[in-house]
Write a protein that holds these residues in place. Sequence first.
Motif, PDB file in Angstrom:
ATOM      1  N   GLU A 150     111.967   1.877  28.800  1.00 47.87           N
ATOM      2  CA  GLU A 150     110.547   1.567  29.052  1.00 47.87           C
ATOM      3  C   GLU A 150     110.334   0.918  30.422  1.00 47.87           C
ATOM      4  O   GLU A 150     109.216   0.792  30.899  1.00 47.87           O
ATOM      5  CB  GLU A 150     109.980   0.659  27.944  1.00 47.87           C
ATOM      6  CG  GLU A 150     110.570  -0.737  27.868  1.00 47.87           C
ATOM      7  CD  GLU A 150     111.830  -0.826  26.995  1.00 47.87           C
ATOM      8  OE1 GLU A 150     112.045  -1.910  26.415  1.00 47.87           O
ATOM      9  OE2 GLU A 150     112.597   0.154  26.902  1.00 47.87           O
ATOM     10  N   ALA A 151     111.416   0.503  31.056  1.00 50.15           N
ATOM     11  CA  ALA A 151     111.276  -0.180  32.354  1.00 50.15           C
ATOM     12  C   ALA A 151     111.173   0.834  33.489  1.00 50.15           C
ATOM     13  O   ALA A 151     111.770   1.905  33.446  1.00 50.15           O
ATOM     14  CB  ALA A 151     112.475  -1.086  32.595  1.00 50.15           C
ATOM     15  N   GLN A 152     110.392   0.467  34.513  1.00 50.24           N
ATOM     16  CA  GLN A 152     110.341   1.297  35.730  1.00 50.24           C
ATOM     17  C   GLN A 152     111.515   0.871  36.600  1.00 50.24           C
ATOM     18  O   GLN A 152     111.699  -0.316  36.861  1.00 50.24           O
ATOM     19  CB  GLN A 152     109.034   1.035  36.458  1.00 50.24           C
ATOM     20  CG  GLN A 152     108.976   1.748  37.796  1.00 50.24           C
ATOM     21  CD  GLN A 152     107.625   1.600  38.458  1.00 50.24           C
ATOM     22  OE1 GLN A 152     106.601   1.748  37.828  1.00 50.24           O
ATOM     23  NE2 GLN A 152     107.632   1.286  39.743  1.00 50.24           N
ATOM     24  N   MET A 153     112.287   1.850  37.040  1.00 50.17           N
ATOM     25  CA  MET A 153     113.484   1.497  37.803  1.00 50.17           C
ATOM     26  C   MET A 153     113.354   1.958  39.245  1.00 50.17           C
ATOM     27  O   MET A 153     112.837   3.041  39.506  1.00 50.17           O
ATOM     28  CB  MET A 153     114.677   2.176  37.158  1.00 50.17           C
ATOM     29  CG  MET A 153     115.989   1.732  37.735  1.00 50.17           C
ATOM     30  SD  MET A 153     117.318   2.591  36.874  1.00 50.17           S
ATOM     31  CE  MET A 153     118.548   2.563  38.156  1.00 50.17           C
ATOM     32  N   GLU A 154     113.806   1.112  40.164  1.00 54.59           N
ATOM     33  CA  GLU A 154     113.826   1.560  41.562  1.00 54.59           C
ATOM     34  C   GLU A 154     115.037   0.999  42.274  1.00 54.59           C
ATOM     35  O   GLU A 154     115.567  -0.052  41.889  1.00 54.59           O
ATOM     36  CB  GLU A 154     112.534   1.182  42.285  1.00 54.59           C
ATOM     37  CG  GLU A 154     112.331  -0.273  42.501  1.00 54.59           C
ATOM     38  CD  GLU A 154     111.139  -0.571  43.409  1.00 54.59           C
ATOM     39  OE1 GLU A 154     110.745   0.301  44.188  1.00 54.59           O
ATOM     40  OE2 GLU A 154     110.628  -1.691  43.331  1.00 54.59           O
ATOM     41  N   THR A 155     115.484   1.717  43.284  1.00 56.02           N
ATOM     42  CA  THR A 155     116.650   1.302  44.048  1.00 56.02           C
ATOM     43  C   THR A 155     116.216   0.978  45.473  1.00 56.02           C
ATOM     44  O   THR A 155     115.606   1.811  46.141  1.00 56.02           O
ATOM     45  CB  THR A 155     117.707   2.436  44.072  1.00 56.02           C
ATOM     46  OG1 THR A 155     118.033   2.764  42.715  1.00 56.02           O
ATOM     47  CG2 THR A 155     118.966   2.015  44.788  1.00 56.02           C
ATOM     48  N   LEU A 156     116.512  -0.238  45.910  1.00 52.89           N
ATOM     49  CA  LEU A 156     116.157  -0.663  47.267  1.00 52.89           C
ATOM     50  C   LEU A 156     117.435  -0.849  48.083  1.00 52.89           C
ATOM     51  O   LEU A 156     118.390  -1.478  47.621  1.00 52.89           O
ATOM     52  CB  LEU A 156     115.365  -1.978  47.235  1.00 52.89           C
ATOM     53  CG  LEU A 156     114.026  -1.963  46.485  1.00 52.89           C
ATOM     54  CD1 LEU A 156     113.333  -3.321  46.614  1.00 52.89           C
ATOM     55  CD2 LEU A 156     113.099  -0.868  46.997  1.00 52.89           C
ATOM     56  N   LEU A 157     117.429  -0.299  49.278  1.00 53.43           N
ATOM     57  CA  LEU A 157     118.584  -0.417  50.171  1.00 53.43           C
ATOM     58  C   LEU A 157     118.306  -1.493  51.214  1.00 53.43           C
ATOM     59  O   LEU A 157     117.250  -1.486  51.852  1.00 53.43           O
ATOM     60  CB  LEU A 157     118.837   0.928  50.871  1.00 53.43           C
ATOM     61  CG  LEU A 157     119.874   0.926  51.993  1.00 53.43           C
ATOM     62  CD1 LEU A 157     121.272   0.654  51.463  1.00 53.43           C
ATOM     63  CD2 LEU A 157     119.868   2.262  52.748  1.00 53.43           C
ATOM     64  N   VAL A 158     119.265  -2.404  51.375  1.00 49.19           N
ATOM     65  CA  VAL A 158     119.114  -3.463  52.382  1.00 49.19           C
ATOM     66  C   VAL A 158     119.804  -3.026  53.676  1.00 49.19           C
ATOM     67  O   VAL A 158     120.970  -2.625  53.667  1.00 49.19           O
ATOM     68  CB  VAL A 158     119.732  -4.800  51.893  1.00 49.19           C
ATOM     69  CG1 VAL A 158     119.510  -5.900  52.929  1.00 49.19           C
ATOM     70  CG2 VAL A 158     119.115  -5.206  50.559  1.00 49.19           C
ATOM     71  N   ILE A 159     119.046  -3.083  54.774  1.00 46.51           N
ATOM     72  CA  ILE A 159     119.593  -2.729  56.092  1.00 46.51           C
ATOM     73  C   ILE A 159     119.384  -3.915  57.027  1.00 46.51           C
ATOM     74  O   ILE A 159     118.321  -4.528  57.035  1.00 46.51           O
ATOM     75  CB  ILE A 159     118.881  -1.485  56.678  1.00 46.51           C
ATOM     76  CG1 ILE A 159     119.211  -0.237  55.851  1.00 46.51           C
ATOM     77  CG2 ILE A 159     119.275  -1.242  58.124  1.00 46.51           C
ATOM     78  CD1 ILE A 159     118.529   1.025  56.356  1.00 46.51           C
ATOM     79  N   ASP A 160     120.414  -4.209  57.810  1.00 45.07           N
ATOM     80  CA  ASP A 160     120.321  -5.276  58.806  1.00 45.07           C
ATOM     81  C   ASP A 160     119.734  -4.664  60.083  1.00 45.07           C
ATOM     82  O   ASP A 160     120.342  -3.790  60.699  1.00 45.07           O
ATOM     83  CB  ASP A 160     121.739  -5.807  59.057  1.00 45.07           C
ATOM     84  CG  ASP A 160     121.814  -6.817  60.183  1.00 45.07           C
ATOM     85  OD1 ASP A 160     120.840  -6.937  60.959  1.00 45.07           O
ATOM     86  OD2 ASP A 160     122.850  -7.488  60.302  1.00 45.07           O
TER      87      ASP A 160
END
Length: 303
Positions: A220-230
Motif C-alpha cells: 500500500e506504500a508509494q515507493m521511490e528511489t532517490l539517488l544522492v550526487i555530490d
Amino acid sequence: MFGGFFDKLKDGLSKTRNSIADKVSDVLKLAVVIDDDLYEELEEILITSDIGVETSVYVIEKLRKRVREYKIKDPAEIIPCLKEVLMDILGNDENLIENEKLPRVILVIGVNGVGKTTSIGKMASIFKNSKHKVLIAAADTFRAAAIDQLEVWSTRAGVALVKHQEGSDPAAVVFDAVQAAKARKIDVLICDTAGRLHNKKNLMDELAKIDRVIKREYSEAQMETLLVIDSTTGQNGIQQAKQFMEICTIDGIILTKLDGTAKGGVVISIKNQLNIPVKYIGVGEGIDDLQEFNPRDFVEALF
C-alpha cells in the motif's frame, strides 16, 4: 518560497553564479552585436561551469532560436531569454513533494562520501517538521560507520531508527522497518542502502531483494528511489547516475554540497541528459540546509 530559504539558496549558489551568470553578464556587456562569436563565448562559459558539452550545445541552440523568434538585437536582452531556456529544461516540477501520497517508502542510494547519511537525516527533519511520522532504516549494513552516523542524525532529527548489527542482511533490516512502520502508522519510511558501485552485481541483487520485501510486505506504500550526487564532482556525478540507472530505476536526485562548488550547472545537465528531476538540494551543513528543489528559484538565484 520563504525569503530565508531563497537567501540561503542565493548564498549557496554564489560560487556557481560567479562561474556562470557573472561571466555571461560580462560577455554581454562587452558585446556590440549578437553573432556567432558571441554564442561561441557563451557556450564556452556553460561548458566550463560543468553544464557539460552536450547540454551546453543544446542550451545555445535553443537560445539562438528564441533570440530569432523575439527579434532581439541588443545583447543585453539575452539574459531573460537564457533564463527562459533553462526554465524549459528544468521543467516546472514545483511542489512535486507535497503531492505525493502516504505512506511512502524512500530508498536512498549513492556511493559512499556523497552525503547520503546526512541527506537522510535532513530529509527526515523536513518531513517531521511537516507533521509527518518518520522512521529511518539503517540498511547500509556494509559499513559500521554508516549505522553509527545514521543514529546520530536520527537523534538530531528526533525520529526513530531501525538497525541490525554490521554485516547483517539489508533486506532483513528493511523487513523489520516495514513491520515497525505499519505497527506505528508511520507516514514516511526512509531506507539507507549500501553504495558499492564497484560491486554492481551484489548491489543489484541487494536492491532487488529490498524492493521485493517492500512490495510484498508494504504494497500500500508509494515507493521511490532517490539517488544522492555530490555536486562538487560535476560531470562525474552524471556518470555515477548512469551507472546506478543500469542497476535500478531512479525517481529523483538529491544534489548535495552545492554551496561548496562552482559546478552547480550540473543540475541543468542532470535534467537534460538523464531526464530525472532534482528533488532536493543541499546548500549548507545544518539540519535545515536541505531544500526542496524549485526550478524557478534556482534559475532566479543563479542570475
